[in-house]
Design a protein around this motif. Structure first.
Motif, mmCIF file in Angstrom:
data_model
loop_
_atom_site.group_PDB
_atom_site.id
_atom_site.type_symbol
_atom_site.label_atom_id
_atom_site.label_comp_id
_atom_site.label_asym_id
_atom_site.label_seq_id
_atom_site.Cartn_x
_atom_site.Cartn_y
_atom_site.Cartn_z
ATOM 1 N N PHE A 20 0.889 -1.159 0.000
ATOM 2 C CA PHE A 20 0.000 0.000 0.000
ATOM 3 C C PHE A 20 0.933 1.217 0.000
ATOM 4 N N ILE A 21 0.943 2.005 -1.060
ATOM 5 C CA ILE A 21 1.831 3.169 -1.144
ATOM 6 C C ILE A 21 1.125 4.340 -0.481
ATOM 7 N N GLU A 22 1.696 4.845 0.618
ATOM 8 C CA GLU A 22 1.068 5.923 1.376
ATOM 9 C C GLU A 22 1.587 7.300 0.977
ATOM 10 N N GLU A 23 2.884 7.411 0.725
ATOM 11 C CA GLU A 23 3.468 8.689 0.309
ATOM 12 C C GLU A 23 4.492 8.426 -0.771
ATOM 13 N N THR A 24 4.721 9.435 -1.626
ATOM 14 C CA THR A 24 5.765 9.321 -2.640
ATOM 15 C C THR A 24 6.715 10.506 -2.518
ATOM 16 N N TYR A 25 7.957 10.269 -2.858
ATOM 17 C CA TYR A 25 8.996 11.296 -2.822
ATOM 18 C C TYR A 25 9.750 11.263 -4.143
ATOM 19 N N GLU A 26 9.977 12.450 -4.706
ATOM 20 C CA GLU A 26 10.785 12.556 -5.908
ATOM 21 C C GLU A 26 12.224 12.774 -5.474
ATOM 22 N N THR A 27 13.105 11.881 -5.877
ATOM 23 C CA THR A 27 14.498 11.974 -5.450
ATOM 24 C C THR A 27 15.417 12.041 -6.655
ATOM 25 N N GLY A 28 16.517 12.731 -6.469
ATOM 26 C CA GLY A 28 17.587 12.689 -7.456
ATOM 27 C C GLY A 28 18.428 11.460 -7.161
ATOM 28 N N ASN A 45 16.551 -1.895 -14.431
ATOM 29 C CA ASN A 45 15.610 -2.868 -13.888
ATOM 30 C C ASN A 45 15.415 -2.579 -12.403
ATOM 31 N N LEU A 46 14.174 -2.349 -11.993
ATOM 32 C CA LEU A 46 13.841 -2.029 -10.605
ATOM 33 C C LEU A 46 13.232 -3.204 -9.849
ATOM 34 N N LYS A 47 13.232 -4.392 -10.439
ATOM 35 C CA LYS A 47 12.447 -5.509 -9.921
ATOM 36 C C LYS A 47 12.654 -5.804 -8.432
ATOM 37 N N ASP A 48 13.856 -6.027 -7.974
ATOM 38 C CA ASP A 48 14.103 -6.400 -6.578
ATOM 39 C C ASP A 48 14.739 -5.263 -5.787
ATOM 40 N N SER A 49 14.621 -4.051 -6.249
ATOM 41 C CA SER A 49 15.321 -2.945 -5.597
ATOM 42 C C SER A 49 14.539 -2.409 -4.399
ATOM 43 N N PHE A 50 15.277 -1.805 -3.483
ATOM 44 C CA PHE A 50 14.700 -1.206 -2.279
ATOM 45 C C PHE A 50 15.612 -0.096 -1.817
ATOM 46 N N ALA A 51 15.089 0.775 -0.970
ATOM 47 C CA ALA A 51 15.881 1.878 -0.427
ATOM 48 C C ALA A 51 15.999 1.706 1.075
ATOM 49 N N TYR A 97 9.405 6.935 9.912
ATOM 50 C CA TYR A 97 8.536 5.902 9.360
ATOM 51 C C TYR A 97 9.228 4.540 9.316
ATOM 52 N N SER A 98 10.522 4.540 8.966
ATOM 53 C CA SER A 98 11.217 3.262 8.812
ATOM 54 C C SER A 98 11.417 2.550 10.146
ATOM 55 N N LYS A 99 11.369 3.288 11.263
ATOM 56 C CA LYS A 99 11.477 2.649 12.570
ATOM 57 C C LYS A 99 10.191 1.922 12.950
ATOM 58 N N GLU A 100 9.060 2.339 12.351
ATOM 59 C CA GLU A 100 7.805 1.640 12.576
ATOM 60 C C GLU A 100 7.833 0.322 11.801
ATOM 61 N N THR A 101 7.216 -0.696 12.357
ATOM 62 C CA THR A 101 7.231 -1.995 11.697
ATOM 63 C C THR A 101 6.286 -2.008 10.503
ATOM 64 N N GLY A 102 6.695 -2.705 9.476
ATOM 65 C CA GLY A 102 5.839 -2.888 8.308
ATOM 66 C C GLY A 102 6.047 -1.885 7.187
ATOM 67 N N TYR A 103 6.828 -0.824 7.405
ATOM 68 C CA TYR A 103 7.043 0.177 6.363
ATOM 69 C C TYR A 103 8.330 -0.102 5.601
ATOM 70 N N VAL A 119 14.132 9.353 -9.367
ATOM 71 C CA VAL A 119 13.510 8.123 -8.881
ATOM 72 C C VAL A 119 12.310 8.525 -8.041
ATOM 73 N N LEU A 120 11.153 7.939 -8.326
ATOM 74 C CA LEU A 120 9.969 8.156 -7.498
ATOM 75 C C LEU A 120 9.975 7.077 -6.427
ATOM 76 N N LEU A 121 10.194 7.498 -5.195
ATOM 77 C CA LEU A 121 10.329 6.591 -4.062
ATOM 78 C C LEU A 121 9.025 6.572 -3.290
ATOM 79 N N GLY A 122 8.511 5.389 -3.027
ATOM 80 C CA GLY A 122 7.253 5.264 -2.315
ATOM 81 C C GLY A 122 7.446 4.689 -0.934
ATOM 82 N N LEU A 123 6.703 5.235 0.022
ATOM 83 C CA LEU A 123 6.691 4.701 1.377
ATOM 84 C C LEU A 123 5.523 3.728 1.437
ATOM 85 N N GLY A 124 5.848 2.440 1.536
ATOM 86 C CA GLY A 124 4.816 1.428 1.437
ATOM 87 C C GLY A 124 4.690 0.558 2.669
ATOM 88 N N LYS A 125 3.483 0.116 2.905
ATOM 89 C CA LYS A 125 3.202 -0.835 3.972
ATOM 90 C C LYS A 125 2.814 -2.141 3.292
#
Length: 155
Positions: A20-28, A45-51, A97-103, A119-125
């Motif tokens: 569930f994408i809650e927020e998005t951030y535009e990043t360089g 290829n973004l298939k298995d990528s994460f931040a 947000y990242s300290k909360e579980t599930g994000y 890169v459009l980065l999404g904060l997802g649960k």
């Protein structure tokens, strides 16, 4: 130009299915040598990528950028960790947000905007299996309704 718009290079469709994408951030993104040429050619290829947030900075892991064909011995490593450029207040928000579980921080798409790779980065649960099935049912029902409406218009 609004956030997330530009010449689309690569998109992570699986991310919206798994989170569930809650927020998005535009990043360089910080690139080396011939990486921008490969990105402009669409060799991403973004298939298995994460931040991940480390030491007050955001890094993108497992994004595959193929080596540039006309490059020489100074070509880049395809799976190297790349730094993402965000404002300090955005990074501090992401740390909370990242300290909360599930994000999770998930890259949604890579695009070119005014000549720069973004890169459009999404904060997802994370979604559960039943959530994914429910989404597929809704998507299929919507498709059936549109198909029926289209058939009715032809008559």
């Amino acid at each position: 130009m609004p956030k997330g718009e530009g010449k689309l290079i690569a998109q992570n469709k699986k991310a919206r299915h798994d989170f569930f994408i809650e927020e998005t951030y535009e990043t360089g993104i910080v690139l080396q040598g011939t990486e921008i040429k490969s990105i402009r050619n669409g060799r991403v290829n973004l298939k298995d990528s994460f931040a991940r947030v480390q030491n007050g900075e955001v890094f993108l892991h497992n994004m595959h950028v193929s080596p540039y064909e006309q490059g020489n011995r100074y070509n880049h490593e395809p799976l190297r960790t790349r730094k993402l450029l965000l404002h300090k207040r955005e990074i501090s928000k992401l740390i909370g947000y990242s300290k909360e579980t599930g994000y999770s921080l998930v890259p949604l798409k890579v695009y070119l905007k005014n000549g720069y790779a973004k890169v459009l980065l999404g904060l997802g649960k994370g979604k559960k299996k039943y959530d994914k099935r429910e989404d597929l049912k809704q998507k299929e029902a919507k498709r059936d309704i549109e198909r029926a409406f289209r058939d009715r218009q032809k008559m």
